[in-house]
Design an enzyme around this catalytic site. Structure first.
Site, mmCIF file in Angstrom:
data_model
loop_
_atom_site.group_PDB
_atom_site.id
_atom_site.type_symbol
_atom_site.label_atom_id
_atom_site.label_comp_id
_atom_site.label_asym_id
_atom_site.label_seq_id
_atom_site.Cartn_x
_atom_site.Cartn_y
_atom_site.Cartn_z
ATOM 1 N N GLY A 169 -6.929 17.531 -11.968
ATOM 2 C CA GLY A 169 -7.319 16.122 -12.014
ATOM 3 C C GLY A 169 -7.206 15.575 -13.424
ATOM 4 N N GLY A 170 -8.142 14.705 -13.780
ATOM 5 C CA GLY A 170 -8.140 14.090 -15.108
ATOM 6 C C GLY A 170 -8.252 15.095 -16.229
ATOM 7 N N GLY A 404 28.508 13.575 -30.716
ATOM 8 C CA GLY A 404 27.199 13.036 -31.089
ATOM 9 C C GLY A 404 26.174 14.122 -31.314
ATOM 10 N N ALA A 405 26.374 15.279 -30.668
ATOM 11 C CA ALA A 405 25.427 16.381 -30.851
ATOM 12 C C ALA A 405 25.452 16.888 -32.294
ATOM 13 C CB ALA A 405 25.740 17.511 -29.875
#
Length: 508
Positions: A169-170, A404-405
């Site tokens: 949960g939270g 681009g790498a």
């Protein structure tokens, strides 16, 4: 006077008993240590100083006023790990299932506030059934108070979470906002909604382990960093791990004595790169042969294996290591590896830990799934992290650095301080065959083969980039450790500041 002292000892003993012997035995039967036993393993012997031992919950609904246990399900305080101060909280599953109440949260918040004031790491040992239902919204408020401190502490003091039982949960969002998460196999799990809710809402049948166990989160989701066999392994690893980290963003990286010479030469590295450009090799070998005594603490080893991250030391001082791994997907960058390395680079930058990057990257992973899942935004996270970082950055290109790498992997253009290449490095827009097929489209196979050989002779080396100043020096592989050690010495007093801003807007 003796009566008063006896009363104190009686109250202390009541707190130490937690939920009672029966529940302690049940905890042991599951192969788990109790909250206090975990602290004993984690901290230096006799160093733990507990705070808020006598705190009790303030709930009067559902008969809770009849169930009072001193300490209220969490043990908090401070101690030392190898002589260095840390603050710790350890949830006690034997008391109301370790559930978080308002007072339980206040105890955690108190030590987090203190850690921020004095500048020391916070280690959370999580073992809790979640919010205490009897307290309703007060317990939810308690969680939010903890979350707020996690955010304020981020980048100020290191935060480490050990998940040693349920975390659902939270409750999952506090560990999620800490810097690193360790889990224990077969006894810890994390999920926002449990298997029963999942079955009700989506009709999917899944076990707790499959949904949020240690293996799931350290392989598939990448939520956690490392999975350990048992509590003791996890706690001893945490001791080793904290040794790599500075106490806060105001402190220098720790330094420890080493007998490993800074100028050690390793001739075997001269033959690490295979003759066949498509043949992989294990980048771990280069990392181990470069750092002190081969002592490398790898993070997320089972997730996004095409990139390696972790901590080592050079001349006894901590460095962060980022390295492409040719053994997995040829070392390409994809969504998971970009997120994994991007967050690590930002951690190192926040705590002034120098970053050493080993590059062998053929590019970004092509494919419809990657594009539709947002490789553009996710890849930009790693680019952003490297470009933003002001710590010393040393890069060594071992083989491929394409497209681009090449830019993304701590290139000179992203303010790399020292960018080295091995003689085997190939820095180009793409591989020779692909480039030639585009430039000379329509030519015969013989002409393509001839042009490919020409392209390789021209670009399959580091000297074109070196001629433009993008590579500072082409170094011999065997001298890699020596070069990095000298570089780190030079850069120790580096000063670089980004333009003033409230904060940046990283492409999340």
């Amino acid at each position: 006077m003796q009566t008063i002292l006896d009363e104190l000892e009686k109250r202390r003993e009541a707190a130490r008993q937690g939920g009672g012997q029966k529940r302690i035995d049940a905890q042991h039967a599951k192969g788990k240590l109790t909250a206090r036993e975990r602290i004993e393993v984690l901290l230096d012997e006799g160093s733990f100083e507990e705070l808020d031992m006598y705190v009790e919950h303030n709930c009067v609904d559902f008969g809770m006023q009849e169930q009072i246990v001193p300490g209220d399900g969490v043990v908090t305080g401070s101690g030392t790990i190898n002589g260095r101060l840390v603050f710790v909280f350890s949830q006690d599953f034997t008391v109301f299932g370790g559930s978080l109440s308002e007072r339980h949260a206040q105890k955690i918040c108190k030590i987090m506030d203190m850690a921020l004031k004095v500048g020391a790491p916070v280690i959370g040992l999580n073992d809790s059934g979640g919010a205490r239902i009897q307290e309703g919204v007060a317990s939810l408020g308690g969680y939010a108070e903890v979350f707020q401190r996690n955010v304020l502490a981020s980048g100020v003091v290191p935060q480490l979470s050990l998940i040693m039982g349920p975390c659902a949960g939270g409750a999952v969002y506090s560990p999620a906002m800490t810097d690193f998460i360790f889990m224990v196999k077969d006894s810890s799990y994390m999920f926002v909604t449990g298997p029963d809710v999942v079955k009700t809402v989506t009709n999917e049948v899944v076990t707790q382990e499959e949904l949020g166990g240690a293996i799931t989160h350290t392989t598939r989701s990448g939520v956690a960093d490392v999975a350990f066999e048992n509590d003791i392994d996890a706690l001893l690893a945490a001791r080793d791990f904290i040794d790599f980290l500075p106490l806060s963003n105001r402190e220098e990286v720790p330094e420890r004595p080493t007998a490993d010479p800074w100028d050690r030469i390793d001739e075997s590295l001269d033959t690490l790169i295979p003759a066949n450009a498509n043949q992989p090799y294990d980048m771990h070998e280069l990392i181990r042969k470069t750092i002190d005594e081969g002592d490398f603490f790898e993070l997320q080893p089972a997730h996004a294996g095409n990139i390696i991250i972790g901590f080592g030391r050079i001349e006894g001082r901590t460095v962060g290591i980022v390295a492409n791994q040719p053994m997995v997907l040829a070392g390409v960058l994809d969504i998971n590896s970009s997120k994994k390395a991007g967050r690590f680079v930002r951690f190192c930058d926040a705590f002034d830990i120098p970053i050493v990057t080993f590059v062998d990257v053929p590019g970004f992973l092509p494919g419809v799934a990657q594009e539709h899942s947002g490789i553009i935004k996710h890849g930009a996270k790693l680019l952003f992290a490297y470009a933003e970082a002001t710590v010393p950055k040393i890069t060594v290109i071992t083989r491929k650095a394409y497209g681009g790498a090449y830019d993304v992997m701590a290139s000179k253009h992203l303010r790399g301080d020292l960018n080295y290449a091995w003689p085997t490095a190939e820095i180009a827009v793409m591989g020779a065959k692909g480039a030639v097929e585009i430039i000379f489209r329509g030519k015969t196979p013989e002409e393509i083969a001839e042009r490919t050989r020409e392209y390789e002779a021209r670009f399959a080396n580091p000297f074109v980039a070196a001629s433009k100043g993008f590579i500072d020096e082409v170094i011999m592989p065997h001298s890699t450790r020596r070069r990095i050690a000298l570089g780190l010495r030079k850069l120790r007093n580096k000063q670089l500041e980004n333009p003033w801003k409230k904060h940046d807007n990283i492409p999340l």
